[in-house]
Design a protein around this motif. Sequence first.
Motif, PDB file in Angstrom:
ATOM      1  N   ALA A  19       0.813  -1.220   0.000  1.00 64.14           N
ATOM      2  CA  ALA A  19       0.000   0.000   0.000  1.00 64.14           C
ATOM      3  C   ALA A  19       0.842   1.265   0.000  1.00 64.14           C
ATOM      4  O   ALA A  19       0.333   2.357  -0.284  1.00 64.14           O
ATOM      5  CB  ALA A  19      -0.932  -0.005   1.214  1.00 64.14           C
ATOM      6  N   ASP A  20       2.150   1.142   0.294  1.00 63.98           N
ATOM      7  CA  ASP A  20       3.016   2.321   0.424  1.00 63.98           C
ATOM      8  C   ASP A  20       3.938   2.522  -0.774  1.00 63.98           C
ATOM      9  O   ASP A  20       4.949   3.209  -0.668  1.00 63.98           O
ATOM     10  CB  ASP A  20       3.868   2.192   1.691  1.00 63.98           C
ATOM     11  N   MET A  21       3.641   1.943  -1.911  1.00 58.61           N
ATOM     12  CA  MET A  21       4.556   2.000  -3.048  1.00 58.61           C
ATOM     13  C   MET A  21       4.877   3.440  -3.458  1.00 58.61           C
ATOM     14  O   MET A  21       6.038   3.775  -3.726  1.00 58.61           O
ATOM     15  CB  MET A  21       3.959   1.230  -4.236  1.00 58.61           C
ATOM     16  N   THR A  22       3.883   4.313  -3.490  1.00 61.46           N
ATOM     17  CA  THR A  22       4.122   5.691  -3.931  1.00 61.46           C
ATOM     18  C   THR A  22       5.038   6.426  -2.963  1.00 61.46           C
ATOM     19  O   THR A  22       5.979   7.114  -3.371  1.00 61.46           O
ATOM     20  CB  THR A  22       2.786   6.455  -4.078  1.00 61.46           C
ATOM     21  N   ILE A  23       4.771   6.292  -1.680  1.00 63.96           N
ATOM     22  CA  ILE A  23       5.581   6.988  -0.683  1.00 63.96           C
ATOM     23  C   ILE A  23       6.996   6.397  -0.640  1.00 63.96           C
ATOM     24  O   ILE A  23       7.980   7.118  -0.399  1.00 63.96           O
ATOM     25  CB  ILE A  23       4.894   6.943   0.704  1.00 63.96           C
ATOM     26  N   ARG A  24       7.123   5.103  -0.913  1.00 63.64           N
ATOM     27  CA  ARG A  24       8.460   4.507  -0.995  1.00 63.64           C
ATOM     28  C   ARG A  24       9.218   5.048  -2.203  1.00 63.64           C
ATOM     29  O   ARG A  24      10.450   5.207  -2.168  1.00 63.64           O
ATOM     30  CB  ARG A  24       8.371   2.982  -1.062  1.00 63.64           C
ATOM     31  N   GLY A  25       8.497   5.343  -3.272  1.00 61.20           N
ATOM     32  CA  GLY A  25       9.141   5.961  -4.431  1.00 61.20           C
ATOM     33  C   GLY A  25       9.747   7.308  -4.081  1.00 61.20           C
ATOM     34  O   GLY A  25      10.831   7.668  -4.568  1.00 61.20           O
TER      35      GLY A  25
END
Length: 259
Positions: A242-248
């Motif tokens: 669920a955190d892929m964008t923030i990990r980017g």
Amino acid sequence: MLLAIDVGNTNVVFALFEGTEIKARWRIATDGRRTGDEYATWLLQLLAIEGIERSQVDRIIFGSVVPRADHNLDVLATKYFGIEPLIAGKGQAAWDFEIDVEQPHTLGADRALNCIAAHELVGGDIIVVDFGTATKFEAIDFNGAYKGGIICPGINLSLDALVGNTAKLPRIAIAAPDTDSVLGRNTEDQMLIGVFWGYVAMMEGLIERMKNEIGRPVKVVATGGLAILFDKKTDIFDVVDADMTIRGLQILADRAGAS
């Protein structure tokens, strides 16, 4: 610590990273009129609750699909933290991968960040499905290049359109149906079946078409708030984060710091 801020059309997500680990995460409704002072009043209280001093934040990066919010986040960073923020896609944090489409400048920050994170964390040929206000499908090749994608109305937008344009249909909550039956026995169940299973069928059909067009083995990554909900009812996803964008954002900030 790195403060990463993902500005979406519905919510703004703030995440505090220590290295690659998310130490805290907060969410606020997106409002382009919200000032830097208002962000600070809210955020500094939350930092205090977590026992974190503002001086511990030494880097800030934000990615935004709401241009009106950008100035206010810049004020938050410079006025209250004394930090010149990195802006995803610009300056030191410019995109460092190929955007192989007809209008590369139109690729949203959230979609670009998903490409960066998926390539870094998963690798190979990838399809990312991001459940947000809109549902986005991204095709990323094994070199990390963005090759194209699909934009669909998010499931909540679909439900809003259904309820808002009918006189008697009630408002229902989005949830996984209790059974796999597609024969609803009352109006609410029939609506949930139509919206939920209809959305699953759309996803599975579009992903199958994308895989056929790519023509190589592909991993499917789901992200966004509703990813876990859909993962319960389909086996199409290989990775759910669920955190892929923030990990980017975290990956992009680290690359910018190393450049």
